[in-house]
Design a protein around this motif. Structure first.
Motif, PDB file in Angstrom:
ATOM      1  N   PHE A 104       0.834  -1.203   0.000  1.00  0.00           N
ATOM      2  CA  PHE A 104       0.000   0.000   0.000  1.00  0.00           C
ATOM      3  C   PHE A 104       0.871   1.256   0.000  1.00  0.00           C
ATOM      4  O   PHE A 104       1.896   1.308   0.672  1.00  0.00           O
ATOM      5  CB  PHE A 104      -0.889   0.044   1.250  1.00  0.00           C
ATOM      6  N   GLU A 105       0.411   2.283  -0.720  1.00  0.00           N
ATOM      7  CA  GLU A 105       1.075   3.581  -0.688  1.00  0.00           C
ATOM      8  C   GLU A 105       0.195   4.663  -0.070  1.00  0.00           C
ATOM      9  O   GLU A 105       0.637   5.792   0.111  1.00  0.00           O
ATOM     10  CB  GLU A 105       1.501   3.997  -2.106  1.00  0.00           C
ATOM     11  N   PRO A 162       4.371  10.041  10.159  1.00  0.00           N
ATOM     12  CA  PRO A 162       3.645   8.912   9.579  1.00  0.00           C
ATOM     13  C   PRO A 162       3.767   7.642  10.426  1.00  0.00           C
ATOM     14  O   PRO A 162       4.832   7.352  10.966  1.00  0.00           O
ATOM     15  CB  PRO A 162       4.325   8.713   8.219  1.00  0.00           C
ATOM     16  N   ALA A 163       2.685   6.916  10.535  1.00  0.00           N
ATOM     17  CA  ALA A 163       2.708   5.617  11.218  1.00  0.00           C
ATOM     18  C   ALA A 163       3.364   4.564  10.327  1.00  0.00           C
ATOM     19  O   ALA A 163       3.961   3.610  10.819  1.00  0.00           O
ATOM     20  CB  ALA A 163       1.282   5.197  11.575  1.00  0.00           C
ATOM     21  N   TYR A 164       3.251   4.746   9.015  1.00  0.00           N
ATOM     22  CA  TYR A 164       3.819   3.828   8.015  1.00  0.00           C
ATOM     23  C   TYR A 164       4.658   4.673   7.063  1.00  0.00           C
ATOM     24  O   TYR A 164       4.115   5.479   6.302  1.00  0.00           O
ATOM     25  CB  TYR A 164       2.708   3.094   7.240  1.00  0.00           C
ATOM     26  N   LEU A 165       5.953   4.490   7.103  1.00  0.00           N
ATOM     27  CA  LEU A 165       6.860   5.353   6.345  1.00  0.00           C
ATOM     28  C   LEU A 165       6.618   5.320   4.841  1.00  0.00           C
ATOM     29  O   LEU A 165       6.835   6.311   4.147  1.00  0.00           O
ATOM     30  CB  LEU A 165       8.315   4.991   6.646  1.00  0.00           C
ATOM     31  N   ASN A 166       6.155   4.189   4.313  1.00  0.00           N
ATOM     32  CA  ASN A 166       5.966   4.035   2.872  1.00  0.00           C
ATOM     33  C   ASN A 166       4.627   4.543   2.362  1.00  0.00           C
ATOM     34  O   ASN A 166       4.341   4.432   1.176  1.00  0.00           O
ATOM     35  CB  ASN A 166       6.121   2.558   2.475  1.00  0.00           C
ATOM     36  N   MET A 167       3.795   5.125   3.238  1.00  0.00           N
ATOM     37  CA  MET A 167       2.439   5.492   2.826  1.00  0.00           C
ATOM     38  C   MET A 167       2.149   6.974   3.040  1.00  0.00           C
ATOM     39  O   MET A 167       2.653   7.599   3.966  1.00  0.00           O
ATOM     40  CB  MET A 167       1.412   4.697   3.634  1.00  0.00           C
ATOM     41  N   ILE A 218      -9.352  10.681  -2.660  1.00  0.00           N
ATOM     42  CA  ILE A 218      -8.125  10.012  -2.217  1.00  0.00           C
ATOM     43  C   ILE A 218      -7.978   8.669  -2.925  1.00  0.00           C
ATOM     44  O   ILE A 218      -6.904   8.324  -3.420  1.00  0.00           O
ATOM     45  CB  ILE A 218      -8.110   9.867  -0.686  1.00  0.00           C
ATOM     46  N   ALA A 219      -9.059   7.903  -2.989  1.00  0.00           N
ATOM     47  CA  ALA A 219      -9.017   6.593  -3.657  1.00  0.00           C
ATOM     48  C   ALA A 219      -8.721   6.744  -5.153  1.00  0.00           C
ATOM     49  O   ALA A 219      -7.968   5.949  -5.717  1.00  0.00           O
ATOM     50  CB  ALA A 219     -10.321   5.839  -3.437  1.00  0.00           C
ATOM     51  N   GLU A 220      -9.275   7.761  -5.775  1.00  0.00           N
ATOM     52  CA  GLU A 220      -9.030   7.985  -7.203  1.00  0.00           C
ATOM     53  C   GLU A 220      -7.578   8.366  -7.465  1.00  0.00           C
ATOM     54  O   GLU A 220      -7.010   7.976  -8.478  1.00  0.00           O
ATOM     55  CB  GLU A 220      -9.964   9.072  -7.728  1.00  0.00           C
ATOM     56  N   ALA A 221      -6.978   9.139  -6.570  1.00  0.00           N
ATOM     57  CA  ALA A 221      -5.614   9.634  -6.772  1.00  0.00           C
ATOM     58  C   ALA A 221      -4.535   8.644  -6.338  1.00  0.00           C
ATOM     59  O   ALA A 221      -3.377   8.784  -6.724  1.00  0.00           O
ATOM     60  CB  ALA A 221      -5.433  10.956  -6.018  1.00  0.00           C
ATOM     61  N   SER A 222      -4.894   7.647  -5.554  1.00  0.00           N
ATOM     62  CA  SER A 222      -3.901   6.720  -5.011  1.00  0.00           C
ATOM     63  C   SER A 222      -3.312   5.833  -6.104  1.00  0.00           C
ATOM     64  O   SER A 222      -4.046   5.293  -6.935  1.00  0.00           O
ATOM     65  CB  SER A 222      -4.530   5.838  -3.931  1.00  0.00           C
ATOM     66  N   PRO A 223      -1.989   5.632  -6.074  1.00  0.00           N
ATOM     67  CA  PRO A 223      -1.363   4.725  -7.052  1.00  0.00           C
ATOM     68  C   PRO A 223      -1.618   3.242  -6.735  1.00  0.00           C
ATOM     69  O   PRO A 223      -1.384   2.390  -7.589  1.00  0.00           O
ATOM     70  CB  PRO A 223       0.124   5.063  -6.948  1.00  0.00           C
ATOM     71  N   THR A 224      -2.062   2.946  -5.521  1.00  0.00           N
ATOM     72  CA  THR A 224      -2.354   1.574  -5.104  1.00  0.00           C
ATOM     73  C   THR A 224      -3.722   1.553  -4.440  1.00  0.00           C
ATOM     74  O   THR A 224      -4.323   2.599  -4.198  1.00  0.00           O
ATOM     75  CB  THR A 224      -1.319   1.079  -4.071  1.00  0.00           C
TER      76      THR A 224
END
Length: 177
Positions: free
Chosen positions: A43-44, A66-71, A102-108
């Protein structure tokens, strides 16, 4: 538009945490835990409610980080105020349209981290595409319900089931079929 996936640990009786947010009975290690960590790495984008974000403070999360560095983080709250936010952390007002953007813009696909009340609000508005349930072989009796106070009715279709030696199961339900 990417899917919104509520990936969450639950007890057999439908709680994502026990009293006072206690998660000590949940299985964290082993093959199921490794599978969960590997899945999160894909997930991103993550969305969550304020209580879930603040829950991380007791585990060393600094406010605004961030709680998740990759997101990229989107924390939905009308009351959370943090002066300095990391570049990948945003505070959002609860809006169906904003969640869709947000869902539309997300790469994942989008990781819905929770919590129960926020997930319930999303369920009420038909915004959860999949439920990935890390079903733990425990009964808590009380705590934070999987979908908060939502009274929504939804019928999901089981599309994947993984079982691990420690009794943990990861069940994936399509909620949009």
């Amino acid at each position: 538009m990417q899917k919104i996936i509520y990936y969450v640990a639950s007890s057999l009786d439908g709680y994502i945490a026990g009293k006072n947010g206690d998660i000590s009975e949940f299985i964290m290690e082993g093959e199921g835990g490794e599978k969960y960590q590997a899945d999160l790495a894909k997930f991103e984008t993550v969305i969550m409610g304020r209580k879930t974000y603040e829950y991380g403070y007791q585990y060393g999360l600094e406010p605004g980080q961030p709680a998740y560095l990759n997101m990229n983080h989107h924390i939905f709250s009308e009351t959370l105020k943090i002066d300095a936010l990391a570049d990948n952390v945003r505070i959002e007002n609860s809006s169906v349209e904003r969640v869709k953007e947000i869902a539309e813009a997300s790469p994942t696909d989008v990781y819905l981290c929770g919590g129960g009340e926020f997930a319930g609000w999303l369920l009420d508005h038909g915004l959860i595409d999949q439920l990935k349930l890390k079903l733990n072989p425990i009964i808590l009796g009380d705590g934070i319900p999987l979908f908060g106070s939502s009274k929504a009715v939804s019928v999901g279709k089981l599309i994947e089931k993984e079982t691990f030696d420690d009794g943990l199961q990861i069940l994936t339900y399509d909620l949009k079929s």
